[in-house]
Each structure stands twice: as C-alpha cells, then as structure tokens.
Design an enzyme around this catalytic site. Structure first.
Site, PDB file in Angstrom:
ATOM      1  N   TYR A  16       0.992  -1.243  -0.013  1.00  0.00           N
ATOM      2  CA  TYR A  16       0.197   0.029   0.071  1.00  0.00           C
ATOM      3  C   TYR A  16       0.731   1.224   0.039  1.00  0.00           C
ATOM      4  O   TYR A  16       1.595   1.556   0.950  1.00  0.00           O
ATOM      5  CB  TYR A  16      -0.825  -0.045   1.454  1.00  0.00           C
ATOM      6  CG  TYR A  16      -1.698   1.274   1.396  1.00  0.00           C
ATOM      7  CD1 TYR A  16      -2.934   1.362   0.365  1.00  0.00           C
ATOM      8  CD2 TYR A  16      -1.509   2.187   2.192  1.00  0.00           C
ATOM      9  CE1 TYR A  16      -3.564   2.315   0.549  1.00  0.00           C
ATOM     10  CE2 TYR A  16      -2.376   3.209   2.009  1.00  0.00           C
ATOM     11  CZ  TYR A  16      -3.461   3.396   1.455  1.00  0.00           C
ATOM     12  OH  TYR A  16      -4.356   4.571   1.535  1.00  0.00           O
ATOM     13  N   GLN A  36       1.322   4.669  -0.184  1.00  0.00           N
ATOM     14  CA  GLN A  36       0.603   6.030   0.205  1.00  0.00           C
ATOM     15  C   GLN A  36       1.732   7.188   0.803  1.00  0.00           C
ATOM     16  O   GLN A  36       2.038   8.264  -0.039  1.00  0.00           O
ATOM     17  CB  GLN A  36      -0.439   6.111   1.399  1.00  0.00           C
ATOM     18  CG  GLN A  36      -0.951   7.575   1.770  1.00  0.00           C
ATOM     19  CD  GLN A  36      -2.019   7.339   2.517  1.00  0.00           C
ATOM     20  OE1 GLN A  36      -3.299   6.832   2.377  1.00  0.00           O
ATOM     21  NE2 GLN A  36      -2.073   7.874   3.799  1.00  0.00           N
ATOM     22  N   THR A  37       2.556   6.927   1.772  1.00  0.00           N
ATOM     23  CA  THR A  37       3.450   7.999   2.206  1.00  0.00           C
ATOM     24  C   THR A  37       4.388   8.049   1.194  1.00  0.00           C
ATOM     25  O   THR A  37       4.867   7.327   0.445  1.00  0.00           O
ATOM     26  CB  THR A  37       4.276   7.186   3.519  1.00  0.00           C
ATOM     27  OG1 THR A  37       3.270   6.772   4.195  1.00  0.00           O
ATOM     28  CG2 THR A  37       4.982   8.299   4.230  1.00  0.00           C
ATOM     29  N   GLY A  81       6.094  -0.735   3.303  1.00  0.00           N
ATOM     30  CA  GLY A  81       6.345  -2.038   3.514  1.00  0.00           C
ATOM     31  C   GLY A  81       6.032  -2.833   2.636  1.00  0.00           C
ATOM     32  O   GLY A  81       5.067  -2.743   1.935  1.00  0.00           O
ATOM     33  N   ARG A 116      15.612 -12.451  40.388  1.00  0.00           N
ATOM     34  CA  ARG A 116      16.984 -11.756  40.733  1.00  0.00           C
ATOM     35  C   ARG A 116      16.975 -11.431  42.251  1.00  0.00           C
ATOM     36  O   ARG A 116      15.932 -10.705  42.658  1.00  0.00           O
ATOM     37  CB  ARG A 116      16.810 -10.518  39.948  1.00  0.00           C
ATOM     38  CG  ARG A 116      18.135  -9.786  40.088  1.00  0.00           C
ATOM     39  CD  ARG A 116      19.169 -10.418  39.439  1.00  0.00           C
ATOM     40  NE  ARG A 116      20.303  -9.308  39.042  1.00  0.00           N
ATOM     41  CZ  ARG A 116      21.804  -9.678  38.625  1.00  0.00           C
ATOM     42  NH1 ARG A 116      21.744 -10.825  38.340  1.00  0.00           N
ATOM     43  NH2 ARG A 116      22.437  -8.867  38.446  1.00  0.00           N
ATOM     44  N   GLY A 120      21.282  -4.732  33.941  1.00  0.00           N
ATOM     45  CA  GLY A 120      22.227  -4.926  32.864  1.00  0.00           C
ATOM     46  C   GLY A 120      21.610  -5.904  31.982  1.00  0.00           C
ATOM     47  O   GLY A 120      21.986  -5.704  30.892  1.00  0.00           O
ATOM     48  N   THR A 131       3.992   5.610  15.470  1.00  0.00           N
ATOM     49  CA  THR A 131       4.013   6.592  14.481  1.00  0.00           C
ATOM     50  C   THR A 131       3.066   6.375  13.432  1.00  0.00           C
ATOM     51  O   THR A 131       2.414   7.230  12.893  1.00  0.00           O
ATOM     52  CB  THR A 131       5.488   6.692  13.823  1.00  0.00           C
ATOM     53  OG1 THR A 131       6.495   7.131  14.894  1.00  0.00           O
ATOM     54  CG2 THR A 131       5.523   7.718  12.754  1.00  0.00           C
ATOM     55  N   GLU A 142      -0.535   4.866  11.297  1.00  0.00           N
ATOM     56  CA  GLU A 142      -1.886   4.884  11.481  1.00  0.00           C
ATOM     57  C   GLU A 142      -2.031   6.434  12.217  1.00  0.00           C
ATOM     58  O   GLU A 142      -2.950   6.106  13.152  1.00  0.00           O
ATOM     59  CB  GLU A 142      -2.582   3.653  12.301  1.00  0.00           C
ATOM     60  CG  GLU A 142      -2.453   2.373  11.258  1.00  0.00           C
ATOM     61  CD  GLU A 142      -2.719   2.671  10.080  1.00  0.00           C
ATOM     62  OE1 GLU A 142      -3.835   3.245   9.850  1.00  0.00           O
ATOM     63  OE2 GLU A 142      -2.716   1.727   9.243  1.00  0.00           O
TER      64      GLU A 142
END
Lengths: 196, 486
Positions: free
Chosen positions: B132, B134-135, B174, B304, B421, B442, B444
């Site tokens: 898709y 778009q950007t 993507g 721990r 650590g 970031t 959607e």
C-alpha cells in the site's frame, strides 16, 4: 469531608467520575481559549494533547471499571473471589497512579484536593503495591505467553534464567570466530568450524 | 530460579487458568497452542540465530519464513485469526505482512466487484504480491499533500502515473523494497487539468516472471532502520507510467471512460470505519504488547536477588532481597502490570463499539449519497447526521490508539531498564520486541498528531452542548454533567 467533588480514595465510581470531570474541565477551558480568547490552533496544540490524553485516560479507566468493578458478582463468577479482588486492586492502582502523575489537572479542575493526591501517593498507591505484589507472577502467567512466543532468557516460565543466559551466550555465533589480535597480521578474523 | 517462581505461584490465590480464559477465551488459548505447535515443528521458525543476524540475512530469512507460514496456513487450514497468531508467535514481521495486512484490505474495501475478480482474487491466492503505497519522501501523514499524479488521458483511456519531483517518491512502504510486484498507489487525480485530490490506483511495478522492475518504474529498499529489520521498506518513482482505466480503484469514485467525467458512487464513511478498525486493533494489541515486557521483567525481578533490604539487615536477616520486593521496582512495574489489563479491557470495549456501529451502519445505510456529494475531505462527523456515532468512535479510536501505544512503548522501555544490566542483552527478549513495536507510535497516525482529532471532536461536542443541540452520547453526557455541577 473530602473537600472536593469526588471521594477518589474510598469510592471506585468516584474515581471514574473524577476522570470525566477533569476531561470536561479541560474541554471547556480549551473552548474558551479558542472561541473567546481567539488563540491560534497552533498555540493550542499542547493543550489539545493534554486534553486528548485526559479524555483517553478517562475512557481507559471507565472501561477497566466496567470490566472488573461495576459488576463484582459477574467477575467473581468468571474468575473467583480472590482473583476478582486482585483485579479491583489493579484497577485502583492504575487509576490512582495515573491520577497522581497528572495531579495538577485533577487539582486545578476541582476534582480532587491536594490532600487527596498526597494521601493517594503515601497511602493509596503504596498499599496497593503491597497488595498486588504477591500476585504479580500469577498475573503475568495469566497472559498465557509460551516460552517460544517470549523468546526470552529472563522471562522463562520455568525460571531457569541464568542457565539459559549462559547457554545462549556460549552458543552465539561470535564464539565461532577465530580472532588474530596481532596488529601486524593481515588476517583479521575468520570463521572456524567447531564450538567454544 | 525454578524454585523461586514456584514459591511465587504458590503464594498467590489468583486462579491463573480462569483469568487466562477471561482475557483470551478457551477457544483462543487452544488455537494458540495448536498454531505454536505447528511453528515449533518447522525448523524455519527456529529462533536461535535470529538475534545474531544482520539486516541482509534477516530479510532473506524473513522471505523464507513468510513463504513457510503461507504454506503452513494452507496445510493446517488456519483461519485469519490463526494466521495472525502465527505471525505474532513467529516473533518478527515477514516481507508479506503488508500484502496481507494492507494491500488485500485496500483491494477489498476500495475495489469494485469487477476489480475484485481481476485483482483481489489473485492477491488472496498470492499470485500477485502487493503493498500500500501512500506515504511519500516529503509527505508523511498528510495525504492531501501527496505529489504523485495520476492524469486521465481520454485519448487512450489510461491514467498516467508520474512522480514530478524527488519528494514525490513513495517512501517507507512496507513489502515494497524487494517483495511486491504490485502497489496500491495513492496519487492526485487530474482530469483536464483539474485536481480531484488523492485517489487509489492499482499499479504493477515488477515483472511477474523475472521480478525485475518494469520500464519507467524506479523501485528499491530504503535501507537499515530502527527495528523491523526483517521487513523490506521501499521507495518508488514513476516516469509517465501508463495504467489502464480499470486500475483506478473505483468503489467510491470513478472516471467515466467514455466521457472522462468524474463521479462519486459510494459512501466514504465506510473508509473511516476501516481506519477505526485498524486503530481499535492497535488499542487491543497494546495491552498484550506491553504485557510481553511486563511478564519478562516481573518473572526476572522475582528471581533476581540483589543487595539486602536495609531494615532487614538491621534486624539480623541474611541473604539478598528479591528485586521485586523493592518499592522502587514495584512502583515501576506493578502499575504497568495494571495497565496491561486496563488496555486489554479497553481494547475489547472498543472492538465491541466498533462492531455495534458497523451493524448499525449496515442497517441505516449511513453515508447516503445526498450528503456524500458535499463532503470532499470532510471529517466523519460532517458526513451526515446519522454518522455521529462514527464520529465519536473515530475520535475515541484516535485518542486511545495514541494513549495505548504510548503507554506500551514507554512501558516496554521501563521493563527493559527494570531488568538492570541483563535488560541490555538481546536474550532478555525485550529490546528487539521494543524496537519492532516502536513504530506503532507513528503509523496509523503519529501519536501527537492524532490528539488534534480528539480535541476537535471535543470542542465541537462542547459547542453543541452549550447550544443545547448535542446528540446523546458518553462525551456529551460528561460535558453536560460538568456544566450542571461546576
């Protein structure tokens, strides 16, 4: 006696109402700044971010309340009395901790007093941490993540943290490299068959 | 370790199995077990080497895993939910994720029945692989600012797709970098010199046999990035590239091929519904996404031991204290544990609202054509009076997506640091997951940008309340209550 609109330390429904009150206060404040003071959209962006955050926190708290507090019998029927009470503690912990982090908004709106915020911090949240602590491992177990899914040495469900850390470190591919550390040698590094 | 976790479990009265079923349902838990068992049997999904791989190896491996997962889906007869479970359990995105998650959805939502036959069917059967697009390089979330053009050519009834400037290059797409042979491209539609705004076009970009880019298409991968190393994110430029008339996705808008006249034919409010659905899923997933980190950190901090509690030492106790007993650790992790449940139940409530609204829209035919004529670029609440609930849902989904993913992102980093650590080791299982989850803040809609949508809706609701003509919903009820009591 609370000196504020809501008794957030003793009444779960009041916690939800306090979140709604704060959102409404911030909404009408934003409206005043925009429509009466004619401030630019750009100058209000930070206020809008705060308003949106308040509204969404209200919805999260309200949804959480509806799911685990509003109908205790239904929750107890699904998960038992003890688990139901732990879920209600989680609700209070989330709601009071978030309130304490955004105390200025709640105080400014008149939803709570500074004394209530102080009590939430010193008694409410601290006591809730004590109450939730014994159930912490069981509460994460309930998410039902497999070890394959988590792929984590530290989060193994069988607790073999250090054994797994050591095994993974030993077998990591950097240990299959042979280094030539002598600076005059043209060879830097090569892979060799075999294990550590 | 094992003894310590056993003691923890024995000390709690929480009924884990029943609580799991409340969160997920027994059916979903069984599905997870079945799907994971299938993955574990297949050596392609072995995770031993993943954490030591570089980007190039990761992409190659991602392609192999993606193909294997699609074959497994067919072999095991997985439904969409099981396929999603497999993706989550596999631990990394694959190069097919945007084909499955965006390309097919776009074709389904925005294509006509004829286009479904032509494009959707081969896409679903993996005969064509898409993305898709778009950007653009110079334009992130601002779809109106896109520079790629699609110019109608009446003479041969084609659209000419063109990237007039460098910043018009599609970017971050993507599955485009190396995988896709088709792209759903958002471009500014021009007819006789007039701009009709951005519209979706289906464009073939690579040869189906050689997989080489087609002539006048410049396409490739944008390079390494923070997280998502197993995904090929692409760039894409067109040089006066012609596509047939049928390639404009025409469910809502079309160009008459005979006359070149632009027509609106559908209800774009349904597109807002898709956005709401995607964001509602993000809200639902934010709880479990955070829970991954919280589960790891809490189990580890229960095992721990470090230092000795100052007062216990004075009382003569010996031995180190479990890290989870320190208040400074509790106050960081236990509210996050509470947040996982809060977000999960909120996401579930959001999905229920979405489904109820979809049902209502189907019944009431929201987005009637009379109103649709007026609304180019309008917000959903402006579509028609019947769309008020969708407007509420849209604003709610924007705000909750922003808040939920922000809590998860910040919480995962908090969990990693609570592991001290060892939290820096990739074997902790948090760092890589954090990096792969981070873009959720970031995509959607950037989380900060989205908050404007919520504010705009609240201001409009407040004005309506003051004017006495507000629709009845939770937002206006809250505002009215405040006015009556303040």
């Amino acid at each position: 006696d609370t000196g504020a609109a809501f008794d957030v330390l003793n009444n779960d429904a009041d916690i939800v109402a306090a979140y709604g009150w704060r959102t409404a206060y911030l909404t009408f404040e934003a409206l005043r700044l925009r429509d009466k003071d004619h401030q630019s959209w750009n100058s209000l962006l930070v206020h809008f971010w705060r308003l949106s955050t308040a509204q969404s926190q209200f919805l999260v708290v309200r949804n959480f309340y509806d799911a685990v507090v509003a109908n205790p019998a239904r929750v107890a029927g699904a998960v038992g009395d003890v688990t139901g009470e732990v879920l209600r503690d989680l609700f209070r912990l989330y709601a009071l901790q978030t309130m304490e982090q955004h105390a200025a908004d709640f105080f400014t709106s008149g939803a709570v007093t500074t004394n209530q915020i102080s009590l939430a911090r010193t008694k409410g949240i601290s006591n809730l941490l004590d109450r939730v602590r014994p159930h912490a491992v069981s509460l994460v177990d309930a998410w039902n993540f497999s070890d394959f899914f988590l792929n984590s040495s530290l989060g193994r469900s069988d607790g073999k943290v250090y054994e797994d850390m050591f095994a993974k470190a030993s077998s990591n591919p950097v240990n299959n490299l042979t280094f030539d550390p002598y600076v005059d040698s043209p060879v830097l590094v090569k892979r060799v068959a075999g294990k550590l | 370790g094992p003894d310590l976790l056993a003691i923890e479990r024995a000390g709690s009265g929480v009924e884990v199995t029943r609580l799991s079923e409340l969160l997920h349902t027994r059916e979903l838990i069984n599905k997870r077990s079945r799907v994971e068992a299938a993955l574990i049997k297949d050596p392609t999904f072995d995770k031993t080497e993943l954490l030591s791989m570089g980007r190039v190896e990761k992409i190659q491996r991602s392609l192999a895993r993606g193909k294997a997962m699609k074959r497994l889906q067919e072999k095991e007869g997985w439904d969409a939910e099981e396929y999603k479970i497999a993706h989550q359990a596999a631990g990394e995105p694959t190069v097919y994720d945007l084909h499955d998650g965006m390309f097919i959805v776009t074709l389904r939502e925005q294509g006509t029945p004829e286009q479904h036959k032509l494009f959707l069917e081969p896409a679903v059967n993996n005969k064509i692989i898409g993305c898709y697009a778009q950007t653009e390089l110079g334009h992130g979330s601002n779809v109106r600012g896109l520079e790629t053009t699609a110019t109608w050519n009446q003479a041969d009834q084609t659209f000419i797709i063109h990237s007039p400037v460098l910043t018009a290059s599609k970017w971050w797409i993507g599955s485009l970098g190396r995988t896709a042979n088709h792209a759903a491209v958002m471009a500014q539609l021009y007819i006789d010199g007039k701009n009709y705004g951005p519209h979706p076009f289906l464009v073939q970009i690579r040869d189906l046999k050689t997989h080489e880019p087609l002539e006048n298409v410049f396409v490739g991968d944008i390079g390494p990035k923070f997280g998502f190393g197993s995904m090929d994110n692409g760039f894409l430029l067109f040089n006066q590239y012609k596509i047939p008339h049928v390639n404009m996705l025409a469910r809502f808008n079309r160009v008459d091929p005979a006359t070149g006249v632009y027509k609106r034919v559908g209800a774009p409010s349904l597109v807002y519904g898709t956005m709401v659905w995607v964001r509602s899923n993000i809200v639902l997933d934010s709880g479990s996404s955070l829970a991954r980190g919280v589960a790891i950190a809490i189990r580890y901090c229960a095992i721990r031991r470090q230092f000795q509690d100052r007062d216990a030492e004075a009382a003569g106790a010996t031995g180190e204290t479990p890290v989870l007993n320190y208040k400074m650790v509790q106050v960081r992790l236990l509210p996050l544990l509470a947040a996982t449940y809060a977000l999960h139940f909120t996401g579930r409530g959001m999905m229920e609202m979405y489904e109820a609204n979809q049902e209502r829209m189907k019944k009431e035919d929201i987005g009637d054509r009379e109103t649709v004529k007026k609304i180019r670029g309008a917000a959903p609440e402006d579509l028609n009076p019947g769309a008020e609930q969708l407007a509420d849902l849209h604003a709610t989904s924007c705000g909750l997506k922003a808040l939920g993913s922000t809590i998860a992102v910040e919480g995962l980093e908090m969990c990693r640091r609570a592991c001290g650590g060892h939290g820096y080791s990739s074997y902790s299982g948090i760092g890589t997951w954090y990096a792969d989850y981070l873009p959720t803040a970031t995509w959607e809609g950037d989380n900060y940008m989205l908050t404007q949508q919520v504010a705009r809706y609240l201001l409009k609701s407040a004005r309506a309340v003051l004017a006495g003509n507000a629709p009845k919903n939770e937002t206006t009820t809250t505002l009215q209550f405040y006015l009556s009591r303040k």
